[in-house]
Design an enzyme around this catalytic site. Structure first.
Site, mmCIF file in Angstrom:
data_model
loop_
_atom_site.group_PDB
_atom_site.id
_atom_site.type_symbol
_atom_site.label_atom_id
_atom_site.label_comp_id
_atom_site.label_asym_id
_atom_site.label_seq_id
_atom_site.Cartn_x
_atom_site.Cartn_y
_atom_site.Cartn_z
ATOM 1 N N CYS A 50 0.957 -1.270 0.006
ATOM 2 C CA CYS A 50 0.063 -0.072 0.028
ATOM 3 C C CYS A 50 0.786 1.225 -0.179
ATOM 4 O O CYS A 50 0.506 2.222 -0.232
ATOM 5 C CB CYS A 50 -1.059 -0.041 1.391
ATOM 6 S SG CYS A 50 -1.634 -1.754 1.511
ATOM 7 N N THR A 286 -10.327 -24.147 2.218
ATOM 8 C CA THR A 286 -10.984 -24.302 0.905
ATOM 9 C C THR A 286 -11.685 -25.621 1.062
ATOM 10 O O THR A 286 -12.018 -26.142 2.117
ATOM 11 C CB THR A 286 -9.900 -24.322 -0.163
ATOM 12 O OG1 THR A 286 -9.000 -25.738 0.143
ATOM 13 C CG2 THR A 286 -8.883 -23.141 0.001
ATOM 14 N N PRO A 289 -10.075 -29.522 3.381
ATOM 15 C CA PRO A 289 -10.030 -28.870 4.760
ATOM 16 C C PRO A 289 -8.693 -28.595 5.219
ATOM 17 O O PRO A 289 -8.261 -27.842 6.115
ATOM 18 C CB PRO A 289 -10.614 -29.905 5.621
ATOM 19 C CG PRO A 289 -10.900 -31.039 4.671
ATOM 20 C CD PRO A 289 -10.682 -30.773 3.193
#
Ligand SMILES: Cc1cc2nc3c(=O)[nH]c(=O)nc-3n(C[C@H](O)[C@H](O)[C@H](O)COP(=O)(O)OP(=O)(O)OC[C@H]3O[C@@H](n4cnc5c(N)ncnc54)[C@H](O)[C@@H]3O)c2cc1C
Ligand SMILES: Cc1cc2nc3c(=O)[nH]c(=O)nc-3n(C[C@H](O)[C@H](O)[C@H](O)COP(=O)(O)OP(=O)(O)OC[C@H]3O[C@@H](n4cnc5c(N)ncnc54)[C@H](O)[C@@H]3O)c2cc1C
Ligand SMILES: CC(C)(COP(=O)(O)OP(=O)(O)OC[C@H]1O[C@@H](n2cnc3c(N)ncnc32)[C@H](O)[C@@H]1OP(=O)(O)O)[C@@H](O)C(=O)NCCC(=O)NCCS
Ligand SMILES: CC(C)(COP(=O)(O)OP(=O)(O)OC[C@H]1O[C@@H](n2cnc3c(N)ncnc32)[C@H](O)[C@@H]1OP(=O)(O)O)[C@@H](O)C(=O)NCCC(=O)NCCS
Lengths: 560, 560
Positions: A50, A286, A289
């Site tokens: 950032c 996801t 597991p």
């Protein structure tokens, strides 16, 4: 909801920045015995994505400041097995190994090997979208995602060869690049396909940003696409827009969004969600597991809809990384909270923040939404330095549940967004906002904060005390009463409001017979406060009346 | 929850500033037919009490700016029957009249009359406490509540006769006066009976304020009382303190708190609460349902305890006034929300805010409370201008329910207090705070905000992942491990921690055998982050270990 563990679990983490590094450090703190391998395909881990634009603009002077934690530091402090320049190229879920390519000096020297795992955390982030256009592979057509990208752009600017740049895409990163390039004295044209800058915002809320850009001599081109890039040898020399315009340039920055790095997951047969990110459950697991996904590559639950959606922001990546790291090495953690797309950007002297739904996105999601807009000072108006902000509050009709907010102005817009985002976390309503006990002293706020003002207005609407006319609504076929003073009206006439009747609010009670009681009436003032008073007077005198949301200030931002 | 009304109710409001004026304007908006009489015993209505110190210091240059709404304005815009210089001296609830004294030029010209009412709203505020001490009636011993008080103080300062002043009481108003008098070049001594400035805060959280005062050459005298005031004719010339010290002075400001103006109510037989304010229900009705009380004179429900308590602040006064005004003329309104004592003050370059309970007040209220303290930057550390804040989060053991917060530092402390106050409104826990989706970009915050950091630490403590040692706790009989680097320790040795062992965190894993595993151990670093890592390492290696909350930074603020 947390418990440490001493199980010697082997955790493989793919991606070493916001989500991945956060997972790794938390995993270590929760389990000293875990073997934690952090793969990063590039040279750097744990850097401040950032901050990249700000080093190009030299607002952040020291490049080293962008490395939040070096690989060495992570090894030393957290005993992480950090492997930079190593890319995970596939996952064999049956064998429970990942295949890794270790980059050599040349691609011939690349080495491929298999790394066994017990658990995997995917934190591969997202990649800038590069449109398939002629000339897009020129040496001076660049995207910005990591330190290497940054160095490349900065070197061009530093060389003095860039007098004119084109930034494509008026999202957060595009705008930050525009601002920082202007800081470096570069002339900038900004191109945006949608008909406004910051397409995530409601149109009129983005207007003050567009004005700030123009005030700072940025060429703003909205509603036009990038058609082609003309080049001379390896260098782009101009871009052509869909409206035929041609802009000469020495640098093109593409900031048109990111695509989640979900290939690894999809090739491993993991479920991919409707917005292209990896599907996950409340523990960031996801469909396998033993494999987690976090950050930009994944699809957390988006609060306003309650459904999975990609929200590529650093806060969610850090938080979900932390929780997944913990869960992977201990088998438990707190569940992830919803994300609300809470975000903020500074563009020269104007800043804008948002959380949750806008009126436009509510419509896209098929959600019924009302809104109010107030214009107020960031601290007591009588205290020097008060800056004006416009706050738009979006909420559910009937229940008043807060759906979102946008705030544009100077100082203090981030505070109001954070307060409202906090209320949204709890499913709060505009009535809750009206009753918040916020800190007030003249240098910090007002006894009635802008959040309260917006909440009062919204509650009035819910209660049928006041009806708001949307700022951009048609004013044909209604009786328009502008209750400002004559000089005010002259200075800033109300847009698309022909035939409006001018009666200052303080004279209204005595001049009611100048108005037609049988006609639907809309009152307007500068921002809505006097309009509110006028609307109340008229309503109690038998008029069917609406108050124009945000008055002339906001209406006039709706139209060119 | 609101409905307009056209009933010609006669509403008498006593007091024309924050609570009273807010009640009057809202009452008018909800009912055009109501007769609304606003009594104000002094000359001014609707002025900015909170701005008074800043005009004395000439930070607010224009005196007129302090008049938020003049009597004329209120008459014109809201058709209010504003009667200044008229004091309501009694209420006859049977006859349903109030007795009013209209002040003449001289007291002989005072006129007394009766004013009938249907409803009364009492908003008489509070009065500065003046101790019964010899000399307290000197011409230059003053309190500050309204414009007349302000003018009086300012005239003295403007005259150039005040080179030295004494401010008695280190609460919000006292501190604002100190700051503003210093702005005017006046030498200031500050006297506070309690052993710290800002007695509402936990001791160590007030320390940075005390340091700011000293840096700005304020003589800070805590733990001493004002014994007497020496005078020469009409003017005080010095004050004597309980420790025998004598301070010469040309101006004494008394800022030792306020007493609610509840006499009118008590004489009318209305119920008075345990903290001296007028008892009210959720609609601000007193024990007589036709008489309401709001603002400083009343006792709303204090959130942390759920019981009535005076909280003399402008936000609650404005909000409760608004709701009572509505209820009085329509018979309905939203119910008042609890107040949390959310407040903030700037003292030179340091600001401090708080909401809810401190550790000390929790103890006073007999509430069990834990706390964590973090030290963090107000925005990304790598972005220029990051300022350091200390955030202390107080919460309920077991449930983690947030009870309060204090935040001291520079920019952005008000944001964190407002976010936490918002969470408290909803009964949120530290786990909620850990999951908040807050706005982040480098100029505004961090991907992990200070609020998150504090919430993470508190959650770790709740989950038994980490045990914190209170910053000011004894470190006798424990093994103290200071995990900072040698130069850091040299610069700021840990207070009251004799015999501490120095092992930098990065070497800890390799030097475990230098420690005694059988001894209760406390680790400490600069602020707690490395201490956290060290504590986790030690814990997983079989140590019984605590992390010193806030590290050396906060501990060293606990002791002189
Ligand atoms: C210029 C810029 C400005 C931004 N500003 C803000 C802002 O102000 N506020 C905000 O909230 N967000 C901002 N963001 C977004 C924020 O940085 C991201 O949301 C966040 O970094 C996502 O974290 P992540 O861990 O998912 O991905 P990343 O931080 O991008 O990390 C992913 C890493 O994985 C590596 N990787 C990918 N695939 C593999 C593989 N197969 N094997 C090994 N390594 C791999 C990549 O090289 C990359 O380093 C900004 C982003 C950029 C680029
Ligand atoms: C110097 C100063 C600084 C402050 N700073 C802050 C701050 O930064 N933040 C904050 O939250 N709060 C601050 N406060 C407190 C805040 O001003 C009060 O909480 C708020 O004004 C209370 O509102 P109220 O309506 O109850 O009383 P007031 O605003 O005091 O109004 C009461 C009015 O009633 C009148 N009155 C009393 N009795 C009668 C009667 N019998 N008949 C007719 N009239 C009567 C009084 O003359 C007075 O004008 C400050 C106060 C002062 C004095
Ligand atoms: C820095 C990074 C490696 C994470 O490191 P980290 O050690 O987990 O995070 P921090 O240094 O912020 O420390 C947070 C920890 O300190 C704890 N902590 C903070 N202050 C504390 C205090 N005073 N006392 C006790 N504990 C404290 C927190 O509880 C947290 O520990 P936990 O996770 O075990 O609960 C990772 O966030 C990163 O790579 N960031 C850069 C990339 C990035 O985020 N990019 C996008 C934004 S630019
Ligand atoms: C100023 C004062 C007289 C109150 O006046 P007011 O008209 O009620 O308050 P405001 O001018 O702030 O306006 C608020 C109203 O405008 C409405 N409003 C604000 N912005 C609006 C907008 N854009 N559109 C529609 N309505 C809007 C609010 O809903 C509210 O109306 P409601 O109460 O009917 O819901 C009173 O607060 C006062 O005397 N203040 C000074 C004293 C004081 O507070 N001292 C302590 C602090 S220094």
């Amino acid at each position: 909801m947390s418990a440490e563990s001493n199980a010697p679990v082997r955790l493989v983490i793919v991606g070493g920045v916001a989500g991945g590094a956060s997972a790794a450090t938390r995993a270590r703190r929760m389990n000293e015995q875990a073997e934690i391998i952090l793969f990063e395909k590039d040279d750097d881990v744990s850097f401040a994505n950032c901050g990249l634009p700000y080093h190009i603009g030299e607002e952040i002077k020291d490049r080293d400041a962008l490395v939040v934690a070096s690989a060495d530091f992570l090894r030393r402090r957290f005993r992480l097995d950090v492997r930079t320049r190593e890319e995970v190229v596939s996952i064999d879920r049956e064998k429970r190994v990942v295949t890794v390519v270790r980059r050599g000096m040349t691609s011939e020297q690349d080495k491929t090997y298999e790394q066994p795992y017990d658990k995997v955390i995917l934190a591969p982030g997202a990649s800038p979208i590069v449109p398939d256009l002629p000339g897009v592979d020129s040496d001076n057509v660049l995207t910005l995602r990591n330190l290497v990208d940054m160095d490349r752009i900065k070197a061009r600017v530093d060389s003095g060869s860039v007098r004119r740049a084109v930034v494509v895409g008026a999202g957060y990163i595009g705008l930050e690049m525009v601002e920082q390039l202007r800081r470096r004295g570069v002339a900038v044209d900004l191109i945006e396909l949608r008909d406004q800058v910051l397409p995530l915002l409601d149109h009129e809320m983005a207007r003050p940003i567009e004005e700030a850009l123009r005030r700072n001599n940025v060429g703003v081109h909205t509603g036009v696409g990038l058609e082609s890039i003309q080049r001379d040898g390896e260098l782009a020399t101009s871009v052509r827009l869909s409206d035929g315009k041609e802009l000469p340039t020495e640098l093109v920055i593409l900031g048109i969004g990111v695509r989640p790095n979900a290939r690894l997951a999809s090739e491993a047969g993991l479920e991919i969600g409707g917005t292209g990110g990896i599907s996950i459950d409340e523990y960031s697991r996801t469909s396998d597991p033993d494999i987690y996904a976090v950050g930009d590559a994944s699809e957390p639950v988006y609060g306003p809809t309650g459904t999975p959606m990609r929200v590529p922001l650093a806060g969610p990546a850090n938080r979900s990384g932390r929780l997944a790291g913990e869960h992977a090495v201990t088998g438990m953690s707190a569940t992830a909270t919803s994300v609300w797309g809470t975000s903020v950007v500074r563009v020269f002297d104007v800043s804008v923040g948002m959380t949750g739904l806008t009126r436009a996105s509510a419509k896209r999601f098929g959600k019924e939404a009302d809104s109010v807009t107030v214009v107020a000072k960031h601290h007591a108006g009588y205290f020097p330095g008060a800056e004006t902000m416009t706050l738009k509050l979006v909420y559910e009709p009937n229940t008043g549940k807060v759906l979102g907010a946008q705030c544009v102005g100077g100082e203090g817009i981030d505070k109001r967004i954070d307060v409202i985002a906090t209320a949204m976390h709890f499913g709060g309503s505009v009535r809750d906002l009206a009753g918040l006990d916020l800190a007030y002293a003249p240098p910090f706020g007002s006894a009635k904060d802008p959040v309260h003002m917006a909440a009062f207005a919204a509650s009035n609407s819910l209660d049928g005390i006041e009806s708001f006319r949307d700022s951009d609504a048609s004013l044909e076929e209604v009786q328009i009463v502008d209750v400002r003073g004559a000089t005010e009206i002259e200075k800033a006439p109300l847009c698309k409001a022909s035939g409006s009747i001018h009666i200052p609010v303080d004279e209204l009670r005595d001049r009611l017979d100048e108005l037609d009681r049988t006609k639907p009436t809309v009152v307007s003032c500068a921002v809505g406060v006097r309009g509110h008073i006028a609307a109340r007077i008229l309503r109690q005198n038998g008029f069917e009346v609406q108050n124009l949301a945000g008055g002339a200030t906001v209406r006039n931002r709706c139209f060119d």
